[in-house]
Design a protein around this motif. Structure first.
Motif, short mmCIF file in Angstrom:
data_model
loop_
_atom_site.label_atom_id
_atom_site.label_comp_id
_atom_site.label_asym_id
_atom_site.label_seq_id
_atom_site.Cartn_x
_atom_site.Cartn_y
_atom_site.Cartn_z
N PRO A 4 10.94 55.95 -10.59
CA PRO A 4 12.00 55.37 -9.75
C PRO A 4 12.10 53.86 -9.86
N TYR A 5 11.02 53.19 -10.24
CA TYR A 5 11.06 51.74 -10.42
C TYR A 5 10.00 51.34 -11.44
N GLY A 65 23.11 52.09 -3.07
CA GLY A 65 23.08 53.11 -2.02
C GLY A 65 22.25 52.65 -0.83
N PHE A 66 21.13 51.99 -1.10
CA PHE A 66 20.29 51.45 -0.03
C PHE A 66 21.05 50.38 0.76
N LEU A 67 21.78 49.52 0.07
CA LEU A 67 22.56 48.49 0.74
C LEU A 67 23.62 49.11 1.65
N ASP A 68 24.28 50.14 1.13
CA ASP A 68 25.31 50.79 1.93
C ASP A 68 24.72 51.45 3.17
N LEU A 69 23.57 52.08 3.01
CA LEU A 69 22.94 52.79 4.12
C LEU A 69 22.47 51.83 5.21
N THR A 70 21.91 50.70 4.81
CA THR A 70 21.31 49.78 5.77
C THR A 70 22.23 48.62 6.15
N ARG A 71 23.40 48.55 5.49
CA ARG A 71 24.33 47.44 5.72
C ARG A 71 23.64 46.09 5.50
N GLN A 129 1.60 45.28 -3.34
CA GLN A 129 1.52 46.67 -2.93
C GLN A 129 2.39 47.56 -3.81
N ALA A 130 3.60 47.08 -4.14
CA ALA A 130 4.49 47.86 -5.01
C ALA A 130 3.87 48.02 -6.40
N LEU A 131 3.18 46.99 -6.89
CA LEU A 131 2.52 47.07 -8.19
C LEU A 131 1.38 48.09 -8.17
N ASN A 164 1.57 56.81 -10.25
CA ASN A 164 2.67 57.77 -10.22
C ASN A 164 3.56 57.58 -9.00
N PRO A 165 4.35 56.52 -8.96
CA PRO A 165 5.14 56.20 -7.75
C PRO A 165 6.24 57.21 -7.49
N SER A 166 6.63 57.30 -6.23
CA SER A 166 7.74 58.16 -5.81
C SER A 166 8.91 57.30 -5.37
N SER A 167 10.05 57.93 -5.15
CA SER A 167 11.21 57.21 -4.63
C SER A 167 10.92 56.61 -3.27
N TYR A 168 10.08 57.29 -2.50
CA TYR A 168 9.70 56.77 -1.19
C TYR A 168 9.01 55.42 -1.34
N ASP A 169 8.17 55.26 -2.38
CA ASP A 169 7.48 53.99 -2.59
C ASP A 169 8.48 52.86 -2.86
N LEU A 170 9.55 53.17 -3.57
CA LEU A 170 10.57 52.17 -3.84
C LEU A 170 11.29 51.78 -2.55
N VAL A 171 11.66 52.77 -1.75
CA VAL A 171 12.35 52.49 -0.48
C VAL A 171 11.43 51.69 0.44
#
Length: 272
Positions: free
Chosen positions: A15-16, A98-104, A127-129, A135-142
């Motif tokens: 995801p990233y 999509g994240f920008l739209d969701l969170t304005r 932390q992101a690194l 094995n990151p997930s989409s949740y880790d990106l969010v």
């Protein structure tokens, strides 16, 4: 000519992408490049350096956070004596929008990459690194986005400096059907007079409504060129340009290469 980098060729379905980058002092600059289909946050960890932009040179210091968009052309240089160390986190533009739209959340500003100074944010990059290496997930990106936005919020979100009506209108303009409507559609979404919209855009973002819409159109066009086989004429129409020739001139001026060459070069591997 600037190199065009593409996300998926290097991310391999993740995801990233995150990496620690060290640029020694007096080394060659990284190659001037644009992003075909992804955004990137850079968090400066240590040392010092320069961010080389088409609009000039910005100094980089520990604690700086830079958002780089597909429409931006940039390179990085390490300064004496210690060079520059930063963590970069790259992610697909479509998911980010999509994240920008969701969170304005409003992270769009004047032309060129957007720089903040927030030393506490570097821990979020680390932390992101660490998560990326396991094995990151989409949740880790969010989670990275949310943690980062909470720190950048005083200068990066709609409140308190940006009126709610303007934040809503600017977020809605990311939708393709609204991009095709251009500034008249932005006016409809804002529900204010042209003069009031122009004043508010300049005050909040430092640009005109026309420049705002043009940059969004070019960003969307770059993503379509990189990720689809849609004809250039159809992309021009989908993004709201009045003709293919006008689109080609505008895109070439922004990227230093025409849409056809941009599409071809976007197949190159992503380089962190």
């Amino acid at each position: 000519m600037s190199q065009v980098l593409r996300f998926e060729a290097h991310a391999f379905g993740r995801p990233y992408h995150a990496a620690r980058v060290r640029i020694p002092a007096r080394s060659r600059d990284t190659e001037l490049h644009t992003h075909a289909d992804f955004h990137e946050f850079m968090g400066v960890v240590s040392g010092s350096g320069e961010h080389l932009l088409t609009t000039g040179v910005e100094q980089l210091r520990p604690g700086d956070v830079v958002l780089v968009r597909p429409s931006d052309r940039h390179a990085v240089r390490g300064s004496t004596p210690d060079g520059l160390e930063f963590v970069n986190v790259a992610f697909p533009s479509s998911i980010w929008q999509g994240f920008l739209d969701l969170t304005r959340t409003v992270t769009w500003s004047s032309r060129g990459p957007i720089t903040f100074h927030q030393p506490a944010a570097i821990a979020v990059f680390e932390q992101a690194l660490t998560r990326f290496q396991d094995n990151p997930s989409s949740y880790d990106l969010v989670r990275f986005w949310i943690d980062l936005m909470e720190l950048l919020a005083p200068v990066d979100t709609a409140a308190p400096g940006v009126p709610d009506w303007l934040a809503r209108a600017c977020t809605a303009m990311r939708a393709e059907q609204n991009l095709r409507g251009g500034v008249p559609r932005l006016l409809e979404l804002a529900g204010v007079s042209p003069a009031h919209l122009s004043r508010s855009m300049r005050t909040s973002y430092g640009v005109t409504p026309t420049a705002f819409v043009t940059d969004l159109r070019l960003e969307h066009a770059a993503s379509l060129l990189a990720a689809t086989n849609t004809s250039i004429a159809a992309i021009a129409t989908r993004c709201g340009f009045t003709s293919q020739s006008y689109f080609t001139r505008t895109f070439t001026a922004a990227h230093d290469l025409p849409p056809r060459d941009f599409r071809r070069r976007s197949q190159r591997a992503f380089v962190p």
